[in-house]
Design an enzyme around this catalytic site. Structure first.
Site, mmCIF file in Angstrom:
data_model
loop_
_atom_site.group_PDB
_atom_site.id
_atom_site.type_symbol
_atom_site.label_atom_id
_atom_site.label_comp_id
_atom_site.label_asym_id
_atom_site.label_seq_id
_atom_site.Cartn_x
_atom_site.Cartn_y
_atom_site.Cartn_z
ATOM 1 N N GLU A 167 15.578 -17.001 -41.591
ATOM 2 C CA GLU A 167 16.484 -17.545 -40.580
ATOM 3 C C GLU A 167 16.636 -19.059 -40.653
ATOM 4 O O GLU A 167 16.353 -19.774 -39.687
ATOM 5 C CB GLU A 167 16.034 -17.132 -39.169
ATOM 6 C CG GLU A 167 16.094 -15.636 -38.930
ATOM 7 C CD GLU A 167 15.885 -15.252 -37.466
ATOM 8 O OE1 GLU A 167 15.533 -16.118 -36.653
ATOM 9 O OE2 GLU A 167 16.103 -14.068 -37.134
ATOM 10 N N GLU A 379 14.961 -7.633 -39.979
ATOM 11 C CA GLU A 379 14.577 -7.602 -38.556
ATOM 12 C C GLU A 379 15.657 -6.903 -37.738
ATOM 13 O O GLU A 379 16.840 -7.054 -38.012
ATOM 14 C CB GLU A 379 14.377 -9.008 -37.965
ATOM 15 C CG GLU A 379 13.115 -9.692 -38.412
ATOM 16 C CD GLU A 379 12.913 -11.075 -37.784
ATOM 17 O OE1 GLU A 379 13.318 -11.283 -36.621
ATOM 18 O OE2 GLU A 379 12.353 -11.943 -38.474
HETATM 19 C C1 GCO Z 1 10.877 -14.773 -30.269
HETATM 20 C C2 GCO Z 1 11.857 -14.434 -31.337
HETATM 21 C C3 GCO Z 1 11.133 -14.198 -32.659
HETATM 22 C C4 GCO Z 1 12.082 -14.001 -33.775
HETATM 23 C C5 GCO Z 1 11.530 -14.024 -35.170
HETATM 24 C C6 GCO Z 1 12.663 -14.448 -36.050
HETATM 25 O O1 GCO Z 1 10.957 -14.193 -29.209
HETATM 26 O O2 GCO Z 1 10.060 -15.656 -30.524
HETATM 27 O O3 GCO Z 1 12.628 -13.346 -30.974
HETATM 28 O O4 GCO Z 1 10.188 -13.199 -32.493
HETATM 29 O O5 GCO Z 1 12.817 -12.819 -33.608
HETATM 30 O O6 GCO Z 1 10.439 -14.863 -35.390
HETATM 31 O O7 GCO Z 1 12.418 -14.237 -37.376
#
Ligand code: GCO
Length: 480
Positions: A167, A379
């Site tokens: 990301e 994801e």
């Molecule tokens: C959170 C986020 C993460 C991300 C993930 C991205 O709540 O901190 O949703 O969990 O989805 O790290 O790669």
């Protein structure tokens, strides 16, 4: 119904990230990352939660792998903490750190689980941030290649799937546009330069991997939210295209074609925001070809026209939600001539993320036809306030969410999209970067909360047993 079946070797799995699960933040020679420091700044995370202990995966990985094996999981995506391998980002290798992941990989393979390794999931060594501003300097390129090459040498014989950057759009947005992630800056020009460096580092690592002739595949993971127009007003359609261009093509075109897209580039140039190229940059970007596109899919976005360029109040769901109320998260906009609005056809999660399984099918089709690459869904999942009741978690809402998304993948495969795997977010509950443990995603509940003193006991949720059946039937049985 006339739906295709999932490929025989489909990678059914789940995912995590080092900082969110491991804990042991200063053990066995690990150096500090930008996150180890950032969470200590008051007010940055929910009730000051940090990943010092997280869910203690570092010490409990064998128990976690055992639960994965019992579930029949085919693949586990995890990230490597750069600071365990190089405590200072570069220089001397920390053998204990190399050994930890080597043992984890061996344990996974012994249990028939394919390891999917994310090289970078946001925990940059603080030493590199201090030395030269991390991603702000081109020096990150050779340092990132050196780190990745060390991993390829150590694990390339056993790991077949590699994610270069996780990301990039999110960590740069939050780090340099809205200041909610380290290094906590709001600097529009630097944001684009940082992204250029990350693009170059990504390309250089992909080339390194291919040059080493490792029998495996590598690609970036991108957080893609397909953008819709609010209605058929052509200006709203144009706004959605702007959002696609600046929020998706701007990155994925570079990954796949090594070139910034035309409209985005002109937009940035006209505003003095276009990144500076050094000699050789264009060639480097063009020379790297990812083997797949990694897709992190959570939601779609909906747009109306905005005549004011930039600076609008934009809904930003990545913000911390400390109230638990919907619709409270707001941040200033990043894209000109576009405004994010609520989609009247979609329900939202407690974090105001639009729940949109059809959007996953649309995302898969758009990526497949624009980039002609296989897609690994790295994801997808639902963050919720799970409740432990009499030793169980009845997360039927998560089952409902995942079932509809698995069905959407099946439909996309029927449409002709080459989807090679699906690793949900997340395997166990884990630390949400900004939301502590309020926001849970896992198949396995972990007794941990904002006090960071939980028993860390693992409890499979109802969704764990549901996913077990899905895997056993290779996606044919999606019932409860
Ligand atoms: C959170 C986020 C993460 C991300 C993930 C991205 O709540 O901190 O949703 O969990 O989805 O790290 O790669």
């Amino acid at each position: 119904k006339n739906l295709a079946t999932f490929p025989k070797d489909f990678l059914w799995g789940s995912a995590s990230a080092a900082y969110q699960v491991e804990g042991a933040y200063d053990e066995d020679g690990k150096g500090l990352s930008v996150w180890d420091d950032f969470v200590r700044i008051p007010g940055k995370t929910f009730k000051g939660t940090n990943g010092d202990v997280a869910v203690d995966h570092y010490h409990r990985y064998q128990e976690d792998v055992k639960l994965m094996a019992e579930m029949g999981m085919k693949a586990y995506r995890f990230s490597i903490a750069w600071t365990r391998i190089f405590p200072n980002g570069t220089g001397q290798v920390n053998e204990a750190g190399l050994k930890f992941y080597s043992d984890l990989i061996d344990d996974l393979l012994a249990n028939g689980i394919e390891p999917l390794v994310t090289i970078y999931h946001w925990d940059l060594p603080q030493a590199l941030q201090d030395a030269y501003g991390g991603w702000e300097s081109r020096q990150i390129i050779p340092d990132f290649v050196n780190y990745a090459e060390t991993l390829f040498k150590a694990y390339g014989d056993r790991v077949k799937y590699w994610v270069s950057l996780n990301e990039q759009n999110i960590f740069t947005h939050m780090g340099w546009q809205i200041a909610t992630h380290p290094p906590g800056k709001k600097d529009p020009k630097l944001f684009y330069q940082v992204n250029h460096h990350a693009n170059l580092a990504n390309a250089a690592v992909i080339n390194k991997f291919h040059d080493m002739n490792i029998a495996g595949k590598i690609g970036p993971s991108f957080a893609y939210s397909p953008q819709y127009a609010f209605d058929s007003n052509p200006l709203n359609v144009l706004a959605a295209e702007n959002a696609e261009e600046m929020g998706a093509h701007f990155w994925m075109d570079v990954y796949a074609y090594g070139e910034y897209p035309i409209v985005a580039w002109n937009y940035l140039k006209a505003r003095g925001l276009a990144p500076k190229f050094a000699p050789g940059d264009a060639e480097l970007l063009k020379s790297a070809k990812p083997d797949f596109m990694g897709l992190n899919y959570y939601q779609s976005g909906t747009n109306t026209w905005n005549p004011i360029d930039g600076g609008v109040e934009n809904k930003d769901s990545y913000q911390m939600n400390t109230t638990g109320k919907k619709g409270t998260a707001k941040a200033s906009g990043i894209l000109g001539l576009q405004k994010s609005v609520t989609n009247p056809f979609l329900e939202t999660t407690n974090w105001d993320w639009a729940i949109d399984p059809v959007g996953l099918r649309i995302a898969l089709r758009r990526i497949a036809s624009r980039y002609r690459l296989p897609i690994l869904i790295t994801e997808n999942g639902l963050g919720e306030y799970d409740k432990l009741e009499a030793g169980q978690v009845h997360d039927d809402y998560r089952i409902d969410f995942l079932r509809k998304h698995v069905l959407a993948i099946k439909e996309a495969i029927s449409d002709g999209v080459d989807v090679i795997g699906y690793t949900t977010w997340s395997y166990t509950d884990l630390l949400s970067w900004l939301n502590g443990y309020q926001k849970r995603y896992g198949f396995v509940y972990v007794d941990q909360d904002e006090t960071m003193t939980g028993s860390l006991k693992r409890i499979p949720k109802d969704s764990y047993y549901w996913y077990k059946d899905v895997i056993a039937s290779n996606g044919d049985d999606l019932s409860l």
